[in-house]
Design an enzyme around this catalytic site. Structure first.
Site, PDB file in Angstrom:
ATOM      1  N   TYR A 137     -44.871 -16.788  -1.090  1.00 29.51           N
ATOM      2  CA  TYR A 137     -46.229 -16.303  -0.770  1.00 29.51           C
ATOM      3  C   TYR A 137     -45.395 -14.673  -0.163  1.00 29.51           C
ATOM      4  O   TYR A 137     -45.228 -14.541   0.729  1.00 29.51           O
ATOM      5  CB  TYR A 137     -47.010 -16.661   0.099  1.00 29.51           C
ATOM      6  CG  TYR A 137     -47.547 -18.125  -0.169  1.00 29.51           C
ATOM      7  CD1 TYR A 137     -47.411 -18.489  -1.550  1.00 29.51           C
ATOM      8  CD2 TYR A 137     -48.285 -19.069   0.709  1.00 29.51           C
ATOM      9  CE1 TYR A 137     -48.076 -19.775  -1.848  1.00 29.51           C
ATOM     10  CE2 TYR A 137     -48.757 -20.284   0.283  1.00 29.51           C
ATOM     11  CZ  TYR A 137     -48.672 -20.664  -0.925  1.00 29.51           C
ATOM     12  OH  TYR A 137     -48.914 -21.645  -1.343  1.00 29.51           O
ATOM     13  N   HIS A 179     -42.163 -27.331  -2.926  1.00 29.63           N
ATOM     14  CA  HIS A 179     -43.267 -26.593  -3.263  1.00 29.63           C
ATOM     15  C   HIS A 179     -43.348 -27.072  -4.975  1.00 29.63           C
ATOM     16  O   HIS A 179     -44.458 -27.436  -5.290  1.00 29.63           O
ATOM     17  CB  HIS A 179     -43.106 -25.106  -3.329  1.00 29.63           C
ATOM     18  CG  HIS A 179     -44.387 -24.384  -3.161  1.00 29.63           C
ATOM     19  ND1 HIS A 179     -44.546 -23.230  -3.198  1.00 29.63           N
ATOM     20  CD2 HIS A 179     -45.437 -24.861  -4.035  1.00 29.63           C
ATOM     21  CE1 HIS A 179     -45.490 -22.601  -3.098  1.00 29.63           C
ATOM     22  NE2 HIS A 179     -46.492 -23.591  -3.600  1.00 29.63           N
ATOM     23  N   SER A 236     -56.805 -25.180  -2.994  1.00 24.12           N
ATOM     24  CA  SER A 236     -57.911 -24.849  -4.007  1.00 24.12           C
ATOM     25  C   SER A 236     -59.135 -25.693  -4.102  1.00 24.12           C
ATOM     26  O   SER A 236     -59.584 -26.150  -5.117  1.00 24.12           O
ATOM     27  CB  SER A 236     -57.403 -24.428  -5.406  1.00 24.12           C
ATOM     28  OG  SER A 236     -56.265 -23.481  -5.470  1.00 24.12           O
ATOM     29  N   PRO A 237     -59.507 -26.243  -2.832  1.00 24.96           N
ATOM     30  CA  PRO A 237     -60.655 -27.052  -2.836  1.00 24.96           C
ATOM     31  C   PRO A 237     -61.943 -26.689  -3.472  1.00 24.96           C
ATOM     32  O   PRO A 237     -63.068 -27.484  -3.468  1.00 24.96           O
ATOM     33  CB  PRO A 237     -60.584 -27.716  -1.360  1.00 24.96           C
ATOM     34  CG  PRO A 237     -60.239 -26.392  -0.736  1.00 24.96           C
ATOM     35  CD  PRO A 237     -59.032 -25.873  -1.344  1.00 24.96           C
ATOM     36  N   LEU A 238     -62.098 -25.214  -3.583  1.00 21.54           N
ATOM     37  CA  LEU A 238     -63.243 -24.656  -4.032  1.00 21.54           C
ATOM     38  C   LEU A 238     -63.285 -24.303  -5.287  1.00 21.54           C
ATOM     39  O   LEU A 238     -63.845 -23.248  -5.775  1.00 21.54           O
ATOM     40  CB  LEU A 238     -63.548 -23.461  -2.976  1.00 21.54           C
ATOM     41  CG  LEU A 238     -63.946 -24.292  -1.539  1.00 21.54           C
ATOM     42  CD1 LEU A 238     -64.033 -22.722  -0.704  1.00 21.54           C
ATOM     43  CD2 LEU A 238     -65.325 -24.871  -1.468  1.00 21.54           C
ATOM     44  N   GLY A 239     -62.292 -24.823  -6.185  1.00 23.93           N
ATOM     45  CA  GLY A 239     -61.966 -24.433  -7.512  1.00 23.93           C
ATOM     46  C   GLY A 239     -61.586 -22.933  -7.610  1.00 23.93           C
ATOM     47  O   GLY A 239     -62.346 -22.570  -8.658  1.00 23.93           O
ATOM     48  N   PHE A 253     -64.688 -20.925  -7.301  1.00 24.75           N
ATOM     49  CA  PHE A 253     -65.790 -20.895  -8.110  1.00 24.75           C
ATOM     50  C   PHE A 253     -67.151 -21.532  -7.299  1.00 24.75           C
ATOM     51  O   PHE A 253     -68.322 -20.945  -7.555  1.00 24.75           O
ATOM     52  CB  PHE A 253     -65.718 -21.989  -9.345  1.00 24.75           C
ATOM     53  CG  PHE A 253     -66.535 -22.197 -10.047  1.00 24.75           C
ATOM     54  CD1 PHE A 253     -67.099 -21.418 -11.315  1.00 24.75           C
ATOM     55  CD2 PHE A 253     -67.349 -23.407 -10.070  1.00 24.75           C
ATOM     56  CE1 PHE A 253     -68.166 -21.530 -11.953  1.00 24.75           C
ATOM     57  CE2 PHE A 253     -68.340 -23.855 -11.030  1.00 24.75           C
ATOM     58  CZ  PHE A 253     -68.696 -22.807 -11.921  1.00 24.75           C
ATOM     59  N   PHE A 254     -66.772 -22.419  -6.503  1.00 22.98           N
ATOM     60  CA  PHE A 254     -67.897 -23.051  -5.793  1.00 22.98           C
ATOM     61  C   PHE A 254     -68.270 -22.064  -4.896  1.00 22.98           C
ATOM     62  O   PHE A 254     -69.295 -22.301  -3.877  1.00 22.98           O
ATOM     63  CB  PHE A 254     -67.571 -24.438  -5.421  1.00 22.98           C
ATOM     64  CG  PHE A 254     -67.534 -25.417  -6.428  1.00 22.98           C
ATOM     65  CD1 PHE A 254     -68.516 -25.734  -7.353  1.00 22.98           C
ATOM     66  CD2 PHE A 254     -66.351 -25.890  -7.122  1.00 22.98           C
ATOM     67  CE1 PHE A 254     -68.408 -26.746  -8.104  1.00 22.98           C
ATOM     68  CE2 PHE A 254     -65.948 -26.648  -7.917  1.00 22.98           C
ATOM     69  CZ  PHE A 254     -66.997 -27.143  -8.830  1.00 22.98           C
ATOM     70  N   GLY A 306     -68.978 -19.227  -5.653  1.00 23.28           N
ATOM     71  CA  GLY A 306     -69.970 -17.983  -6.475  1.00 23.28           C
ATOM     72  C   GLY A 306     -68.932 -17.004  -7.365  1.00 23.28           C
ATOM     73  O   GLY A 306     -69.374 -16.303  -7.922  1.00 23.28           O
TER      74      GLY A 306
END
Length: 357
Positions: free
Chosen positions: A65, A133, A212-215, A218-219, A221
């Site tokens: 990173y 990784h 990436s638990p929120l896509g 995407f979730f 917004g």
């Protein structure tokens, strides 16, 4: 442990070796990534310290990173926090990322070099959780794990983790030294690990850390209520032709229907769509610790608010049914990048690169 505001955040055990973390972690990648809107170091440090003040003690970074700069930033933030109260995770194995090209290395010599370099950048004497990784399939996982085991014996690493590893790799690695955590993508619209990977982890006593638990936002917004930046992560050069398929216009229009369904359910639960989506991941089990990241305090506080959302089994089914796998348009990652995912973790590499590259 010192008292602070975050004592309200539950603590859970990850794996069977004794690691205890906050139920919600924090993914630090975006704080220094060129694929997100850049922020000053002092802002990134303030986000980490704010997360700790709220009760998040589990912080995730990697040597790739930045590269390197993320660990340096996290190290600066750690100096402001009580080290014994922080669970620090970092990773090694990805040498570099270029367009359609992820170079991976897992030789024993490289394992040790990376660990010692990360310790210096982070300014710490030990790493709580050290992940492989990506899997270098040109090197037997037993050799990689053998060196990691030595680092544990030397006190430089407390616990070992894997990321994007296949069933066979998990079993073989665990036979050499207990694996404490497996980091995989897992969200309402990325659920491939549920059928075999999750059951295996639970059989072996391995905790699951969804990234990436929120896509990929995407979730929250992204692409729906928020415009996707043309130069942002979803269009970054190390993704084939700069795109995640689900955010391509032809797929995004279809996927917006899923977000609309989540909006309605969120109203029912008196929370935001992002909180409902994250609560769904949090409710997958006490052995599941998602690590959403953000560069904004407001979003961090919203994520923490997901811990207050309580869901029954019926609620969980209703949410899952609102985002059925067959309704999701597009693959989670492009055809080139997927070659470095767990599905291809047994594919032979050439010169440290998946042979498809």
């Amino acid at each position: 442990m010192a008292e602070h505001q975050g004592d309200r955040i539950p603590r859970v055990k990850v794996g069977a070796q004794g690691l205890e973390v906050s139920k919600l972690g924090f993914g630090c990648m975006g704080l220094t990534s060129i694929y997100y809107d850049p922020i000053p170091d002092e802002v990134g440090i303030s986000i980490i310290t704010h997360a700790f003040a709220k009760g998040i003690t589990f912080f995730d970074t990697s040597d790739i990173y930045g590269p390197k700069t993320n660990e340096i930033l996290v190290g600066k933030a750690l100096k402001k926090l009580p080290r014994e109260e922080v669970q620090l995770a970092t990773k090694f194995g990805v040498v570099k990322i270029e367009a359609d090209n992820m170079v991976i290395k897992g030789t024993p010599e490289y394992v040790r070099l990376c660990c010692e370099s990360s310790l210096k950048r982070l300014g710490v004497e030990y790493i709580d959780l050290y992940y492989v990784h990506r899997i270098d399939t040109s090197v037997p996982i037993e050799e990689t794990m053998g060196e990691l085991k030595k680092l544990v014996e030397e006190g430089k690493v407390k616990y070992i983790g894997l990321s994007e590893a296949s069933l066979d790799t998990i079993r073989r690695a665990h036979a050499i030294h207990p694996i404490t955590a497996l980091q995989m993508e897992w969200s309402l619209w990325t659920r491939e690990i549920e059928q075999e990977i999750v059951p295996l982890c639970r059989d072996l006593g391995i905790g699951i850390v969804p990234y990436s638990p929120l896509g990929h936002g995407f979730f929250g917004g992204k692409g729906v209520t928020e415009t996707v930046p043309a130069n942002g992560f979803l269009f970054s050069p190390f993704i084939s032709q700069g795109r995640f398929p689900r955010f391509q216009a032809k797929n995004l229009d279809k996927n917006k229907v899923l977000y609309a369904r989540m909006e309605k359910l969120a109203e029912k639960h008196n929370c935001s769509p992002v909180q409902l989506a994250l609560a769904w991941v949090l409710h997958q089990g006490d052995d599941v610790v998602p690590i959403p990241g953000t560069t904004k305090i407001k979003n961090l506080d919203d994520n923490i608010g997901s811990l207050r959302v309580k869901l029954t089994e019926e609620d969980m089914k209703e949410i899952s049914d609102a985002v059925p796998i067959d309704d999701i348009a597009g693959d989670r990652i492009d055809e080139h990048h997927v070659r470095c995912s767990w599905k291809y973790a047994n594919t032979p590499l050439r010169d440290g690169k998946p042979s498809a590259y």
